[in-house]
Write an enzyme that holds these catalytic residues in place. Structure first.
Site, PDB file in Angstrom:
ATOM      1  N   GLU A   1     120.365  39.336  10.084  1.00  0.00           N
ATOM      2  CA  GLU A   1     118.313  38.975  10.456  1.00  0.00           C
ATOM      3  C   GLU A   1     118.084  37.633  10.623  1.00  0.00           C
ATOM      4  O   GLU A   1     117.564  37.224  11.476  1.00  0.00           O
ATOM      5  CB  GLU A   1     117.915  39.784  10.034  1.00  0.00           C
ATOM      6  N   ASP A   2     118.473  36.950   9.516  1.00  0.00           N
ATOM      7  CA  ASP A   2     117.787  35.663   9.941  1.00  0.00           C
ATOM      8  C   ASP A   2     118.775  35.185  10.555  1.00  0.00           C
ATOM      9  O   ASP A   2     117.949  33.814  11.203  1.00  0.00           O
ATOM     10  CB  ASP A   2     118.389  34.897   7.861  1.00  0.00           C
ATOM     11  N   ASN A   3     119.976  34.501  10.788  1.00  0.00           N
ATOM     12  CA  ASN A   3     120.814  34.138  11.803  1.00  0.00           C
ATOM     13  C   ASN A   3     120.088  34.899  13.341  1.00  0.00           C
ATOM     14  O   ASN A   3     119.761  34.110  13.595  1.00  0.00           O
ATOM     15  CB  ASN A   3     121.725  34.487  11.961  1.00  0.00           C
TER      16      ASN A   3
END
Length: 466
Positions: free
Chosen positions: A277-279
């Protein structure tokens, strides 16, 4: 008219030329990463925001998702209480009221009563990603627009927050002339406090090759490339994102939306369908809002715990399989960017074009490659690698390089990954689903990797890194 022999000679000449060009390009990228690391990390000035009056600086909400007693947890969490910044709060998120991390958090809250800190217990299931489910309530409850999402295995230096906010709101004149900075992120710098071989290999990888490429790619800034261990961005920007990576109209306003409104598909909730999710949030900011990212001059000090060599191998397998479904071309080309495969390609190409023996090229290649990697380490650490650790570190570095291609071969042929004891199947665009059924591969992966890693957020890191 060319005969078969002439055609073969011409083909090998073309391949050798392409090989030399590729080798030169990779060296250029590595040197740029090395020089950028020297310029960015060897001097970390104190931010003027650190000593500014509270009412003159933007507030920041620090979100720390927790699950169990991670390595170095007390020191990692304490580092957020000691930030040299006058206006921030800390929100700790746990899914279970009996989570062991709560004892550590409560002790720190009692130790630092002057810091505004709160515990939020309970998750909302918005997708398959447990970290997103854990963060949803903290994300909504945060008092400030600027969010700093920080993994539980990361320790931050006291000046990190001030310098990061400064990079977000006061970009350098060169950056200010370009597109708005919407995210500030930090390159991971690993430190080992467990004498496991896998931990040492992971440390050698993150502090040399990974950091070098990560810094170089972000120096060029042609595409989003973000690791999610420590990211700072505005909630008002994230609320406009839906994870499609395509420009689109803004979501419906809160005043006009209903419970069934499409507004539920924006913001953090929209990224619960991804493991990385961060990317994806970083990529969505880049492509959906047409804004940019910035590396600060700080590192995310990543505490690596008791990681066996098997843990390391399956972590890398997972990473490659996630990336394969997001950036296929970069994943396919990855072996050609690694030290050993690249050296063999270069030595053959140079011998074909210049007649220089392969052994001589290899003899020159490896010391120079290692020297660049160690220089990157020195820039990030702020000091050279201690001499008493040099032999051990170089041994772990060499093992990482020898394992890179075999790991890639295993990873490239599969689509299932194990994370926190659960098996997922990768779908296109980086989305995932729970792998149903008890197939041989699923049970094998769980036996080899999942059983001894329960209770920890183990990061997938950056799927788009070369």
């Amino acid at each position: 008219m060319l005969n078969d022999n002439d055609s073969s000679i011409n083909t090998s000449f073309v391949l050798a030329t392409v090989g030399v060009i590729w080798y030169s390009t990779l060296w250029a990228i590595g040197i740029i990463g090395c020089l950028a690391a020297r310029r960015r990390y060897r001097l970390r000035p104190r931010s003027p925001l650190a000593s500014a009056p509270r009412n003159t600086v933007p507030g920041v909400s620090i979100l720390r998702p927790l699950k169990g007693l991670d390595t170095n947890l007390y020191e990692n969490l304490e580092s957020t209480f000691t930030q040299e910044y006058p206006n921030y709060e800390i929100l700790f998120s746990v899914a279970d009221e009996n989570d062991q991390a709560l004892g550590v958090v409560r002790e720190l809250i009692a130790k630092y009563p002057h810091v505004k800190a709160e515990i939020i217990i309970g998750e909302e299931i918005v997708g398959v990603n447990p970290k997103v489910n854990n963060l949803v309530r903290s994300y909504a409850r945060a008092a400030h627009d600027i969010l700093w999402v920080l993994d539980s295995n990361v320790m931050a230096d006291p000046g990190t927050l001030g310098r990061s906010v400064d990079a977000l709101i006061n970009p350098s004149p060169k950056k200010a002339q370009k597109k708005r900075i919407a995210m500030v992120h930090h390159v991971p710098f690993a430190f080992v406090n467990e004498p496991q071989l896998g931990s040492q290999v992971e440390e050698a990888f993150l502090n040399t090759n990974h950091a070098k490429m990560y810094i170089a790619i972000n120096t060029f800034a042609l595409e989003s490339c973000v690791v999610g261990k420590s990211n700072l961005y505005r909630r008002s920007d994230a609320d406009k994102l839906d994870g499609s990576l395509k420009p689109h109209p803004p979501p419906p306003s809160e005043a006009t939306s209903t419970l069934s409104s499409s507004a539920d598909h924006y913001g953090l909730r929209a990224f619960g369908r991804f493991l990385a999710e961060d990317n994806m949030i970083a990529s969505a900011l880049w492509h959906e809002l047409d804004v940019r990212h910035e590396l600060s001059c700080d590192v995310a000090r990543n505490a690596i715990g008791n990681m066996t060599l098997s843990d390391y191998i399956w972590r890398r397998v997972r990473w490659i399989r996630v990336r394969k479904h997001m950036v296929l071309t970069a994943t396919v080309l990855e072996p050609l960017t690694e030290c050993i495969v690249l050296s063999l390609l270069a030595s053959w190409s140079i011998r074909r074009l210049l007649g220089i023996p392969m052994w001589l090229v290899l003899l020159i290649h490896y010391p120079l490659w290692i020297a660049v990697d160690l220089d990157v380490y020195e820039s990030l650490a702020g000091h050279p690698l201690p001499f008493y650790r040099l032999g051990q570190f170089l041994g772990a570095w060499a093992l990482r390089e020898f394992l890179a291609f075999p790991i890639w071969c295993v990873a490239i042929v599969g689509s299932e990954v194990v994370w926190r004891g659960e098996t997922y199947r990768m779908l296109r665009n980086g989305e995932v689903e729970h792998a149903t059924g008890g197939g041989y591969l699923s049970s094998l992966l769980k036996r080899l990797h999942g059983s001894n890693r329960q209770g920890h957020y183990e990061r997938l890191d950056n799927p788009s890194n070369i």
